[in-house]
Design a protein around this motif. Structure first.
Motif, PDB file in Angstrom:
ATOM      1  N   LYS A 158       0.834  -1.201   0.000  1.00  6.14           N
ATOM      2  CA  LYS A 158       0.000   0.000   0.000  1.00  6.14           C
ATOM      3  C   LYS A 158       0.873   1.257   0.000  1.00  6.14           C
ATOM      4  O   LYS A 158       0.695   2.162  -0.828  1.00  6.14           O
ATOM      5  N   THR A 159       1.819   1.295   0.939  1.00  8.74           N
ATOM      6  CA  THR A 159       2.692   2.464   1.011  1.00  8.74           C
ATOM      7  C   THR A 159       3.544   2.573  -0.250  1.00  8.74           C
ATOM      8  O   THR A 159       3.751   3.666  -0.784  1.00  8.74           O
ATOM      9  N   THR A 160       4.010   1.429  -0.735  1.00 12.56           N
ATOM     10  CA  THR A 160       4.825   1.436  -1.948  1.00 12.56           C
ATOM     11  C   THR A 160       4.035   2.012  -3.125  1.00 12.56           C
ATOM     12  O   THR A 160       4.574   2.746  -3.953  1.00 12.56           O
ATOM     13  N   PHE A 165       2.241  10.956   5.210  1.00 18.28           N
ATOM     14  CA  PHE A 165       3.036   9.736   5.329  1.00 18.28           C
ATOM     15  C   PHE A 165       2.532   8.855   6.456  1.00 18.28           C
ATOM     16  O   PHE A 165       1.889   9.322   7.395  1.00 18.28           O
ATOM     17  N   GLN A 166       2.836   7.565   6.307  1.00 14.25           N
ATOM     18  CA  GLN A 166       2.419   6.615   7.334  1.00 14.25           C
ATOM     19  C   GLN A 166       3.023   6.978   8.681  1.00 14.25           C
ATOM     20  O   GLN A 166       2.341   7.081   9.680  1.00 14.25           O
ATOM     21  N   LYS A 167       4.350   7.173   8.667  1.00 10.22           N
ATOM     22  CA  LYS A 167       5.012   7.653   9.876  1.00 10.22           C
ATOM     23  C   LYS A 167       4.960   9.171   9.796  1.00 10.22           C
ATOM     24  O   LYS A 167       5.478   9.756   8.853  1.00 10.22           O
ATOM     25  N   VAL A 214      -3.588   9.577   1.676  1.00  4.79           N
ATOM     26  CA  VAL A 214      -3.536   9.628   3.133  1.00  4.79           C
ATOM     27  C   VAL A 214      -3.204   8.243   3.660  1.00  4.79           C
ATOM     28  O   VAL A 214      -3.994   7.314   3.539  1.00  4.79           O
ATOM     29  N   ASP A 215      -2.020   8.099   4.242  1.00  2.74           N
ATOM     30  CA  ASP A 215      -1.543   6.790   4.698  1.00  2.74           C
ATOM     31  C   ASP A 215      -1.749   6.656   6.202  1.00  2.74           C
ATOM     32  O   ASP A 215      -1.104   7.349   6.983  1.00  2.74           O
ATOM     33  N   GLU A 216      -2.668   5.787   6.585  1.00  2.00           N
ATOM     34  CA  GLU A 216      -2.956   5.470   7.988  1.00  2.00           C
ATOM     35  C   GLU A 216      -3.111   6.719   8.863  1.00  2.00           C
ATOM     36  O   GLU A 216      -2.310   6.960   9.749  1.00  2.00           O
ATOM     37  N   PRO A 217      -4.152   7.498   8.619  1.00  7.99           N
ATOM     38  CA  PRO A 217      -4.333   8.726   9.385  1.00  7.99           C
ATOM     39  C   PRO A 217      -4.820   8.465  10.805  1.00  7.99           C
ATOM     40  O   PRO A 217      -4.567   9.266  11.699  1.00  7.99           O
TER      41      PRO A 217
HETATM   42 MG   LIG Z   1       2.396   1.135   4.794  1.00 10.35          MG
END
Ligand SMILES: [Mg+2]
Ligand SMILES: Nc1ncnc2c1ncn2[C@@H]1O[C@H](COP(=O)(O)OP(=O)(O)OP(=O)(O)O)[C@@H](O)[C@H]1O
Lengths: 249, 537, 386
Positions: A47-49, A90-92, A174-177
């Protein structure tokens, strides 16, 4: 499938591998204008990739990657892609730790990005009003002048969402908000995203099923770098394969 | 008729020389030389004639001294010695053994004088003696000397020596030398052309200069042939220059490689930029120096083997210093590369100043053992043994290291720690010890590089500084984290440097290489053989 | 009125720092000119020149801090820009000697006559004019920096790679300037200057004026830099320092931001070099040596990078101790220098200014609500209210 013309983001047959490991494997995904799309999938599904590929951080080995149907994102770097109006959380949470909450938003605001423009930049009343407004939305008004490094994890998440809003992009990734937020905050975030999706396109990655349900949108399930299932949350959660690899665990 | 007589005299000479050679002890040799002190010029001529028949390399020394006016005899006992003046003091030397006899008073000695006739005789004797020298290398040298100077007086000596010479390369040199003399001896055209052909085949700079000198006196037909011969030599000379450049480049490359291997570990594998890396090399060189000094003073019979002690010791000393640096400073700075850079620069200053205080700021000379000194000839190219051995040594060290990293359990732990510290630690690897040992390994190898460098360079406290930028370039150019890349990088940079030098001069060549690397990094920021993926980010 | 403006732009620490510096310069000038030379508080001309030298170093330190402290680019080659500025000034001073050289040639400097040169090389043209030399003192280093930076930043060379490249750059220049045929005096460099703008360079009065000019330039540099780093550009710069890729995803052309400050900083270093040369009376290739550049980085580290007072403080402190130590115990200096490098990086990563900052932090922790109203004391976090 979908017509290329209508899509904001058109990913077709994208593959990428790292040292032989196929992180994205013949992935195809189409996002239309004004669409809210949720993406779920187990850890390491890519997903992030996928977001890395859209934003130019990672270059795909093969496949087609178009923005607004005709702009080839593969040829552009991160900056040009951001300039086109694709923003990312970003996720982080990555904020500017040594700058105040206010400055973090100020730097993200949709203003000219050139060196000269910023050398002579003067904050106008309308700008500071806009920042105040955003700070209100992300509940950080009190912490306006606090350095980013002093925020809690959840506050950093909010700040990054605020930065994304300030950027005012046409497409929001939006990655893991919701990670690190309270239930009430999670619900608020969902509302916020639904609201934004009225005018923009939004892609959200989350593991929190409550959140996904609240979004009430089309869901794509990724697995081992490819689309496993697509449809409403109810549809995909009945899919046996999806249950096997993700939901059932 | 003439030839007949020549044979006869030669035969007698040969007989005599065999006879004398086997029976003459040092005493007799001494006696002969001492008899130079007696009588006038005529007697001296006889003694010299006698000496020439001794066929003993050891008399060369005294004959040379005699013609240079450095041969003296003690007034009271007529003992012949060589006197050398240095800093207003006179040193006596034994003409046979060449051993030092200490400082002497000049008053007690009298010079053995020579006139022009004697000088000519000595010269002839010397050249024929040298042609008869026991080592083939010296004989070639003598022949080349004749070739260079077109020494007509040596013709006879060459011809007689050629009759008995067996060694092929010596024969070649002698035939070429004879050709050069014949060329200038008003010989017939046919003979000249024959000589030109011989010289052309022999090739080389000396033959070429003989031919160019001949050009002016040659008649048109011969001139044409000479010009062609020169052209042929030029072509082959160019080829040899090319090969020579490659050789010099590889030699420089091997030095770079040695200096860079250690850095490839500390920087390439651990990601620690150690600006004191050059000082690790310097410490290795000083270890060699100290070891050699100790051996010279205490166990002089082991001198030939001093390198066998130096290499492990340099590894240990530099390695320990490296471990101390890692434990004392660098471990506090992991993840902060720019700070590491500054701190290790500080360390390099301290180390340099320490060595300067201990050993003084001047150059120390480290001598090479017998097997590493000298050179041999390949075509038109001279290959010195020390450089040859260093190339082998550098590649050897690289291979050992590759095996160590790929095959040993320490290598496995090292890779594990550098790839995922936490994971490695949770699997029971003592990551801090692995860090220290890895750093020690890199430093120790730098120390070994210092041993090699001490063989071709002077040892001084600044020795290492010259290498830090170069070795960093090699590592970057070859690709960080890849030892094969380091090898290719070192050799490429070495060769490139040596090829640029003739056109641009040494300094400009260096600048051009630097600029090249800056441009190269544009295209491939991670070097020629870069690894991909998250591991290096 | 003016003081209000100053205050607005510079904050408490900035304006008080400037006041202290201006005051110190005035006191030194007064003591040098008004007091008798046997008076205990008299500052001799020797000391004035020495201090003038430190002021030039301080300008160099600020220029390094602008790229390192605010943009995260550790340059180990700023000595090269400093030296280039110095050479530009040195070339002018050489031309100003005119026919008073040993060989009496009105156009060619002595070393060219000595090398049997017949004509002035083209790149020496124009240096007889002061304004041109000053211009070149800025343009030459800035141009070199621009080219180098363009290549390096475009291909995203960062971190130690970039640092070593800058070191290689100054090393290459060191080698080049040692060559006689470069036309910059080779080994010996440029020296034996007579006048600057018609004033005898040896005279005490000239030296005093040079000292004052150095001080003024330093103060202007300080103000200018302060305004720069507090601008939105400066904020973007700090953002780049802390998280370069994040800034890219916001749509900033990071390479342009870096290139601008890098070029500017090189020009600034050039000015420092140009002020330095008439005071020390010589410029030679050793100024290019990598050790010099990295020592200058140490001044910044000691004072505290990412602050503007820090580099000034560091340059004066380190060089002061160097002057004292090298004359008293020459053997010890390199040990000390090495020890400072190690000590500062391990125990004082934020330098001397970091010590003040820490006590400041503690008071912050006591109550977040107070922070909005709290006027911060030091520049590095002296943010104005929005
Ligand atoms: Mg990820
Ligand atoms: N630059 C890279 N180098 C090597 N491997 C990578 C790289 N980027 C991603 N991967 C690998 O690709 C796979 C997909 O990673 P990704 O971060 O996209 O997963 P994800 O779906 O976001 O998972 P999560 O839900 O845990 O965030 C992982 O196995 C990861 O190790």
């Amino acid at each position: 499938m979908a017509d290329r013309k209508d899509t904001v983001l058109y990913l077709d047959n994208i593959s990428v591998s790292f040292d032989g490991f196929k992180a994205i494997n013949h992935l195809s995904l189409y996002i239309t204008r004004g669409e809210l799309r949720a993406i779920i999938g187990p850890n390491g599904a890519g997903k992030t990739t996928m977001m890395d590929i859209i934003t130019g951080k990672t270059k795909p080995d093969t496949g087609t990657l178009l923005f607004n149907g005709n702009i080839d994102l593969k040829k552009l770097d991160e900056v040009s892609i951001a300039e086109l109006g694709i923003g990312r959380k970003f996720q982080k949470p990555t904020i500017f730790e040594n700058q105040t909450v206010y400055d973090n938003i100020l730097l993200s605001l949709d203003n000219p990005r050139g060196v000269i423009a910023n050398l002579g930049y003067v904050t106008t009343k309308s700008t500071s009003d806009k920042i105040d407004e955003l700070l209100e939305i992300i509940r950080l008004t009190k912490y306006k002048n606090l350095e980013g490094s002093n925020l809690s994890h959840g506050q950093k998440q909010w700040l990054e969402i605020g930065m994304l809003l300030a950027q005012d992009p046409d497409v929001l990734l939006v990655d893991e908000p919701a990670a690190g937020m309270t239930d009430a905050e999670t619900a608020d975030t969902a509302k916020l995203l639904i609201n934004i999706a009225k005018t923009k396109s939004v892609i959200v990655v989350e593991h929190d099923m409550e959140f996904i349900r609240a979004l009430n949108s089309k869901v794509t399930v990724l697995h081992e770098g490819a689309v496993l299932a697509e449809g409403s949350l109810d549809q995909v959660s009945k899919n046996q394969e999806v249950i096997d690899v993700y939901l059932g665990r | 008729m003439k030839r007949c007589r020549l044979y006869k005299s030669l035969f007698i000479g040969l007989l005599l020389s065999c006879f004398i050679n086997t029976h003459l002890l040092a005493d007799t040799l001494n006696d002969t030389i001492n008899s130079l002190a007696k009588g006038g010029f005529k007697e001296r001529a006889k003694v010299i004639g006698l000496m020439s028949r001794l066929n003993d390399d050891r008399i060369l020394n005294s004959l040379e001294a005699l013609s240079a006016g450095k041969l003296y005899f003690r007034k009271n006992n007529k003992q012949v010695i060589i006197l050398k003046k240095e800093d207003n003091k006179y040193y006596a030397k034994d003409p046979v053994t060449k051993s030092n006899l200490g400082v002497v008073q000049k008053k007690q000695f009298k010079k053995i004088r020579v006139n022009n006739r004697l000088r000519r005789q000595i010269k002839l004797t010397l050249s024929s003696l040298k042609l008869r020298a026991s080592s083939p290398k010296d004989r070639i040298l003598a022949a080349t000397n004749i070739l260079k100077t077109i020494d007509k007086s040596a013709l006879k000596a060459i011809q007689s020596q050629l009759l008995i010479e067996k060694n092929k390369s010596v024969r070649k040199a002698m035939i070429a030398a004879r050709a050069s003399v014949i060329l200038f001896n008003n010989s017939s055209n046919a003979k000249q052309i024959q000589s030109i052909n011989i010289l052309m085949k022999y090739g080389g700079r000396e033959a070429r200069s003989v031919l160019t000198r001949f050009l002016s006196s040659a008649n048109p037909r011969v001139k044409k042939i000479t010009e062609n011969a020169i052209k042929t030599i030029d072509v082959s000379l160019q080829r040899w220059t090319f090969i020579q450049n490659v050789w010099y480049g590889l030699s420089l490359g091997s030095v770079l490689l040695l200096a860079a291997i250690g850095l490839a570990i500390t920087f390439g594998v651990m990601g620690v930029i150690n600006m004191a890396h050059g000082e690790m090399v310097m410490i290795g060189a000083y270890t060699t120096f100290v070891v050699q000094d100790l051996i010279k003073a205490n166990f002089s019979h082991l001198f030939e083997y001093s390198l066998a002690f130096s290499i492990p010791l340099a590894f240990i000393v530099s390695g320990l210093v490296g471990i101390a640096i890692e434990r004392g400073v660098i471990r506090y700075l992991y993840g902060r590369p720019l700070e590491t850079l500054l701190a290790t620069w500080g360390i390099s200053l301290v180390l340099q100043q320490t060595v300067r205080s201990l050993f003084g700021p001047t150059n120390q000379e480290v001598s090479s053992p017998e097997f590493m000194s000298g050179a041999f000839q390949v075509g038109q190219m001279t290959i010195t043994y020390n450089r040859l051995y260093i190339i082998f040594f550098a590649v050897f060290i690289l291979l050992i290291l590759l095996i160590l990293i790929k095959k040993s359990s320490f290598g496995l732990q090292m890779r594990a720690v550098t790839q995922n510290r936490l994971m490695a630690r949770s699997m029971g690897i003592r990551s801090d010890w692995v860090d220290a040992l890895t750093f020690g390994l890199g430093s120790g190898i730098a120390g070994i590089a210092g041993v090699a460098l001490s063989q071709i360079e002077n040892v001084s406290p600044n020795l290492g500084q010259a290498y830090i930028i170069d070795s960093f370039m090699v590592v970057v150019f070859g690709g960080v984290g890849n030892l094969w890349g380091t090898l290719v990088g070192a050799m490429t940079l070495g060769v490139a440097n040596k090829f640029l030098e003739p056109f641009a001069g040494a300094v400009l060549a260096k600048i051009m290489v630097l600029i090249f690397i800056i441009l190269f990094i544009q295209k491939r920021p991670r070097g020629m053989f870069a690894l991909k993926g998250r591991a290096i980010e | 009125m003016i003081s209000d403006k100053f205050y607005k732009y510079l904050g408490i620490s900035g304006s008080s720092f400037l006041c202290i510096m201006g005051g110190a310069i005035l006191i030194i000038v007064a003591s040098n000119t008004l007091l008798n030379s046997d008076h205990p508080l008299h500052v001799s001309s020797y000391v004035v020149t020495l201090l003038g030298k430190y002021l030039c170093y301080a300008i160099l330190a600020i220029s390094i801090d602008l790229v390192w402290g605010y943009c995260g680019v550790l340059s180990l080659g700023h000595g090269a820009f400093f030296a280039l500025g110095g050479y530009a000034m040195g070339m002018h001073l050489m031309r100003e000697i005119g026919p008073r050289g040993v060989y009496g040639n009105p156009v060619l400097p002595d070393f060219m006559v000595f090398l049997n040169w017949k004509e002035l090389p083209w790149y020496w043209y124009g240096f007889d004019m002061f304004w041109f030399a000053i211009l070149m003192a800025v343009v030459a280093p800035a141009l070199l920096a621009y080219i180098f930076g363009w290549l390096a930043f475009r291909s995203r060379v960062t971190g130690v790679y970039l640092s070593i490249m800058t070191q290689a750059l100054t090393f290459a220049l060191l080698l080049a300037f040692y060559r006689n045929d470069m036309g910059f005096g080779g080994n010996n460099g440029l020296t034996d200057f007579k006048d600057v703008l018609g004033f005898n360079i040896q005279e005490n009065r000239t030296r005093l004026v040079l000292f004052v000019i150095s001080g003024l330039v330093l103060m202007i540099t300080f103000m200018f830099s302060k305004i720069l780093v507090d601008s939105k550009y400066g904020k973007a710069l700090i953002a780049i320092r802390d998280s370069e890729s994040r800034v890219r995803f916001l749509g900033y052309r990071v390479e342009h931001y870096k290139l601008f400050i890098w070029t500017l900083s090189a020009g600034l270093a050039g000015i420092a070099g140009a002020l330095y040369v008439p005071q020390v009376g010589i410029i030679n290739p050793s100024e290019f040596s990598p050790a010099n550049s990295i020592e200058a980085v140490l001044w910044v580290a000691v004072g505290g990078r990412g602050t503007l007072i820090g580099p000034v403080l560091g340059a004066i402190l380190v060089n002061g101790s160097k002057t004292i130590l090298t004359s008293a115990f020459p053997e010890v200096w390199l040990f000390t220098l090495g020890a400072i490098f190690i000590f500062v990086t391990i125990f004082l990563p934020k330098g001397i200014m970091g010590l003040f900052n820490r006590s400041n932090r503690k008071s912050n922790a006591s109550g977040i609500s107070k922070i909005a109203g709290l006027r911060k004391i030091f520049i590095f976090d002296g943010k104005k209210d929005g």
